[in-house]
Every structure is written in C-alpha cells, then in structure tokens.
Scaffold this active site. Structure first.
Site, PDB file in Angstrom:
ATOM      1  NE  ARG A 171      10.548   2.555  35.295  1.00 29.18           N
ATOM      2  CZ  ARG A 171       9.985   1.525  35.542  1.00 29.18           C
ATOM      3  NH1 ARG A 171      10.804   0.532  36.218  1.00 29.18           N
ATOM      4  NH2 ARG A 171       8.888   1.149  35.083  1.00 29.18           N
ATOM      5  CG  HIS A 177      15.210  -2.445  33.595  1.00 29.54           C
ATOM      6  ND1 HIS A 177      14.872  -1.201  33.405  1.00 29.54           N
ATOM      7  CD2 HIS A 177      14.150  -2.719  34.370  1.00 29.54           C
ATOM      8  CE1 HIS A 177      13.856  -0.732  33.810  1.00 29.54           C
ATOM      9  NE2 HIS A 177      13.089  -1.728  34.385  1.00 29.54           N
TER      10      HIS A 177
END
Length: 308
Positions: free
Chosen positions: A223, A271
C-alpha cells in the site's frame, strides 16, 4: 435476502451476470440501487457506505473486493459481522506476474536502459548473475509465498520476513523486529507485500533503506501508506537506492505535480499489480456464503486485532 455490490460499476455488471447464472435465487444489486435495506445480507465493497451496520440492519457478511482490507475502518464495522478478504486465485496469479516483471526489470537494469533510450545513449551494462542478486519479500501471506515460489525458478537467493515465524522450502525466513536488520542486510531487491496496519505504516523509510546494501532497489506492491515518499526520493538522490518500482501511492491518483511522475529512477503503475477475476470472485463469494450458512470457518476472515 440480497447481495449488494459497491465498487467498480463495470466489474459489478460482470458480477451481476455471473450471479444470475450461478445463484439466480439470490437477488443481486449494484450500488446505489440497494432495494430494501433490511433485505441486504451480504455486501461486497472497496469502500463500505457510512454507518453500514445501521444502514443494513440484517447484514451478515462484508467482503472486500481486494486482497487487503486496510481501506476499511474496522472501528466503524459492527464487530459481529465478519469481514472477508478476497482470496480468489486470480489475485495471486496476477500479483506473481507483476512482481516477477518488476524483479526482472530491476535485475536486468531496465530502469537504466529506459533512461539511456531517452538520452540516445548506447551503453551496455554488465549482467549480474541471478545467483548473486538476493531478493527479499516482506510479508509471507498467500501473495508473498506465491511470489517466492515463482521466483525460485530464476535462481535468485530468496529470503522472507514476517511478523511471526514461517518455514518455506528454499527460502531463508526471518521473523520479528529483531530479525529485520539481518534480513535487510542480505537483500538487493526488496519487495513489500505487507498488510497495512498501524505497525507497518511508514515502514519503508530512511532507517530501513540505510540497512539495505547500498544501491539496492525497491518494489512496493503493498500500500502507498507503507512508504515514506520523501525518504525514497532522498535515498534515490543519495545513491542509497538505485531504483524503485511502485504500483501504489499515498494519494491515488498521484497529483499532477508529484515528483514520482518524471523521476528517472522510478517505474510507476496505477495500482494494477493484481486484479480480481469477476468469475473467480463470484465463485469465492458464493462458497464463503455456503460455508457461513453451515457454520464453518471462513477463509480470508480478517482478524480485527491484527487488522488483516
């Protein structure tokens, strides 16, 4: 008894088709068309609605549509409702592909060659044998173990680090804070696949980079919150790190003026390292619902104390 989907609407339409084929008896709705809130028993979401327990008083299960669940504020979820991480096989396979690509790009100096192409420079860089390029994975859950299994075939010396002890054939395993310095000291390409928790937020920082061999490189597919962005930029500027492949950022999408966009030592993707296959996700969700009704253990259930 209704299943509600609240995430990417295009993928949601695919979920709807698979639900219609595989569980026609279970009504399926796409947010914001929730129907009668009291009928909603199951929710799949990237970000849940506010006051989810009040909004849907008969909710029984919440599914994260991703492999992680750190985007959920666990304090706002009713404690009696299980939160389930997505564990369909396609997530692991796509993550393995991406990390393998990133490791090989770093191992074979692709960042350098991209820069040379822009500069119209023709210069060969001597190849380092895979046996001398040490790869380390932080996070030894399903994804970390799958990545290590695939990288075995290339001949890299492999190591893994996790909070609790693990044993993996062909991998030197390290566990706990005390073992982290030794793990970092033997790692030339560092891969972050940790869950994002209070303990791991900001773990990719200047003190950690300083413990890596000088000129090491980073792959962050965890993340954005794992990385202290200013520390990465400083480490690259100082030669402490040689390159980074980043699939996640603290703010997504990145602001237009963010230094990562044009940094010559950073390869950036939006992402996309792993994506859920709608067909496999629906199978996983329906299997979990069946297990729930039988009173069986639920794979992927988030431990509220650990946060993953």
């Amino acid at each position: 008894m209704t299943f509600l989907y609240k995430a990417n609407t295009e993928r949601g339409a695919e979920w709807a088709r698979f639900f219609a084929a595989r569980a026609p008896e279970l009504p399926f709705r796409l947010w914001p068309d929730v129907g009668e809130p009291k009928d909603v028993r199951y929710l799949a979401a990237w970000m849940p609605p506010e006051d989810v327990g009040t909004a849907f008083p008969n909710l029984e299960l919440i599914f994260s549509v991703g492999a992680g669940a750190d985007q959920f504020d666990l304090s706002k979820l009713p404690p009696h409702i299980p939160l389930i991480r997505m564990m369909e096989p396609g997530i692991a396979e796509s993550m393995v592909e991406y990390v393998t690509m990133a490791v090989l790009a770093l191992h074979r100096n692709l960042v350098n060659y991209i820069a040379q192409q822009r500069e119209q420079t023709w210069h060969e860089i001597r190849i380092t044998p895979a046996a001398k390029r040490r790869v380390g994975v932080m996070g030894l859950g399903m994804l970390g173990q799958a990545v290590l299994d695939r990288l075995t075939s290339f001949g890299f010396p492999l190591a893994g680090w996790s909070r609790s002890p693990r044993t993996i054939d062909g991998v030197d395993c390290y566990a706990g804070a005390d073992a982290l310095p030794d793990f970092l000291a033997r790692t030339d390409i560092l891969i972050c696949l940790l869950p994002l928790t209070d303990e791991t937020r900001g773990i990719l920082n200047q003190p950690l980079f300083a413990r890596l061999p000088r000129g090491a490189s980073l792959v962050n597919v965890g993340r954005g919150g794992h990385l202290v962005e200013a520390d990465l930029l400083a480490a690259l500027s100082q030669g402490m790190l040689s390159a980074a492949v980043l699939d996640v950022a603290e703010r997504e999408p990145l602001p237009a003026d963010h230094p990562f966009w044009n940094h010559p030592r950073i390869l950036l993707t939006p992402h996309i390292a792993s994506m859920t296959s709608p067909a496999a996700a629906v199978d996983y969700v329906l299997d979990t619902i069946t297990r729930h009704h039988r009173g069986e253990a639920l794979p992927g259930r988030v431990d509220r104390d650990r946060g993953y």
